[in-house]
Design a protein around this motif. Structure first.
Motif, PDB file in Angstrom:
ATOM      1  N   GLY B  44      16.154  13.392  12.015  1.00  0.00           N
ATOM      2  CA  GLY B  44      16.417  12.688  10.758  1.00  0.00           C
ATOM      3  C   GLY B  44      15.942  11.252  10.704  1.00  0.00           C
ATOM      4  N   THR B  48       8.756  13.444  10.430  1.00  0.00           N
ATOM      5  CA  THR B  48       7.885  14.331   9.654  1.00  0.00           C
ATOM      6  C   THR B  48       7.349  13.639   8.402  1.00  0.00           C
ATOM      7  N   ASP B  70       9.972  22.249  17.051  1.00  0.00           N
ATOM      8  CA  ASP B  70      11.333  22.386  16.539  1.00  0.00           C
ATOM      9  C   ASP B  70      12.005  23.550  17.239  1.00  0.00           C
ATOM     10  N   THR B  73      12.645  27.299  12.745  1.00  0.00           N
ATOM     11  CA  THR B  73      11.976  27.118  11.439  1.00  0.00           C
ATOM     12  C   THR B  73      10.538  26.602  11.536  1.00  0.00           C
ATOM     13  N   ASN B  75       9.504  24.920   8.908  1.00  0.00           N
ATOM     14  CA  ASN B  75       9.575  23.979   7.778  1.00  0.00           C
ATOM     15  C   ASN B  75       8.643  22.783   7.923  1.00  0.00           C
ATOM     16  N   ASP B  76       8.640  22.195   9.125  1.00  0.00           N
ATOM     17  CA  ASP B  76       7.865  20.972   9.292  1.00  0.00           C
ATOM     18  C   ASP B  76       6.369  21.236   9.185  1.00  0.00           C
ATOM     19  N   ARG B  79       5.578  21.467   5.620  1.00  0.00           N
ATOM     20  CA  ARG B  79       5.532  20.146   4.983  1.00  0.00           C
ATOM     21  C   ARG B  79       4.235  19.422   5.331  1.00  0.00           C
ATOM     22  N   LYS B 204       7.924   6.291   2.614  1.00  0.00           N
ATOM     23  CA  LYS B 204       8.174   6.576   1.200  1.00  0.00           C
ATOM     24  C   LYS B 204       7.356   5.630   0.306  1.00  0.00           C
TER      25      LYS B 204
END
Lengths: 229, 229
Positions: B44, B48, B70, B73, B75-76, B79, B204
């Motif tokens: 967290g 990623t 990981d 999953t 997922n990364d 992404r 971001k």
């Protein structure tokens, strides 16, 4: 050529030995009437802030104490001591989790009379993997997840969510700033641990803390009713 | 009675074997002229998000690829694939870290021509403890720490900070919301790893990313100069 099977075998023995100690601890905790809550999460999820607030707020109604595990530093014990509750730091060195024997030693070193306690909190080392396999003799294992960590953590670390009894989503005051998706998080938690109860709160603002305390009080009452039967 | 010495001995053999594979990988990476960057952090911290932004932004100037570890999953990888760069997920199962052999296997399975790459990024499993002892053959190990995790993490997880070459403080856009103390963080990082270079950025907003890219470009140039001598 791979040494893994042997490593796994040795690990199993370590775990088996841990389970024996944890079982003895659990019997001792129950006999003393103390309800034991352990906290697991990734580093920085807000375990210590949550625990400091919890100790401070519960202290006027209950007799509380805490053990706190870290690889290094006594920082957390110093923070938690501000709550005025008895607190003991456990330094794990290079180990990424607490073990039942460390809890047992800490309780003995402090000479705490467990019969004088209502709640004993155990804050594990910040880690979403290692602590999952180690029973500490606790009644309730709480996994914490902060809104800033991302909604996918339950899917990526299913074992720790499976080993826990309830989940707490922390730092709810930051939910808007990080565009936290509460429904996705709920869905992911329920996918790995169907029926898991989830609390959402902020130790900073106090929002949602009372709901969790109500739950704890109920758990304590139930455990003592069972013990008395 | 304690099985720990045996566990430690077995662990040492695992590490020794890992070092042999890592050394071979490093030689292979250098011969191919690819600069390898690994990322470690707690779950967290934004590894990623940082890596997605990095791949996306570097792609117009460099040939980049990524491996991502990981427990569970894909997922990364999904992404990261949005960056259009080649990405491969490594599932570790119950292991809380990547090992050199996993990196080697992943590179081989994908059939990547390393000579066609400038940068290979390796995102480790989110964990501030386990990955520290495993050399992956990388040129640069980066430890990430988000502003939401608290300033004391370097003191509490000194080993991982010691094993890293540079540190990145992520999510700087949230610094004000969490009253992040930049000076305390710097002090704590320097206490465990004197002279460590520290970047502060937000994947971001993009703030601070260019400074890190400048540093990477310089590292790549230097590594190729050394190789050519």
């Amino acid at each position: 050529m791979s040494p893994e099977p042997r490593l796994l075998e040795v690990r199993k023995n370590v775990l088996k030995q841990n389970d024996v100690v944890a079982r003895a601890l659990r019997i001792r905790f129950h006999a003393a009437g103390v309800f034991v809550v352990s906290l697991v999460s990734s580093p920085g999820s807000g375990k210590t802030a949550f625990l400091e607030k919890t100790l401070t707020m519960l202290r006027s109604h209950y007799r509380v104490a805490a053990l706190v595990g870290d690889l290094a530093t006594e920082n957390d014990a110093a923070r938690l001591a501000r709550s005025q509750a008895p607190v003991k730091q456990i330094i794990t060195g290079t180990l990424c989790h607490l073990e039942a024997a460390m809890v047992q030693n800490a309780v003995e070193e402090e000479g705490w009379n467990l019969g004088n306690l209502d709640f004993l909190f155990i804050e594990n080392v910040g880690n979403l993997v290692c602590p999952s396999s180690y029973d500490l003799g606790e009644d309730l294992r709480v996994v914490l997840l902060s809104v800033t960590e991302g909604e996918d953590k339950p899917l990526k670390y299913p074992t720790i969510f499976n080993s826990a009894d309830v989940a707490i989503v922390t730092k709810s005051d930051l939910a808007d700033a990080v565009e936290f998706d509460w429904e996705a998080t709920q869905r992911n938690i329920q996918a790995v641990r169907p029926g898991m109860r989830v609390f959402q709160l902020s130790a900073k603002t106090g929002d949602g803390m009372q709901e969790f305390f109500g739950f704890l009080a109920q758990q304590l009452a139930e455990s003592r009713t069972v013990a008395a039967v």
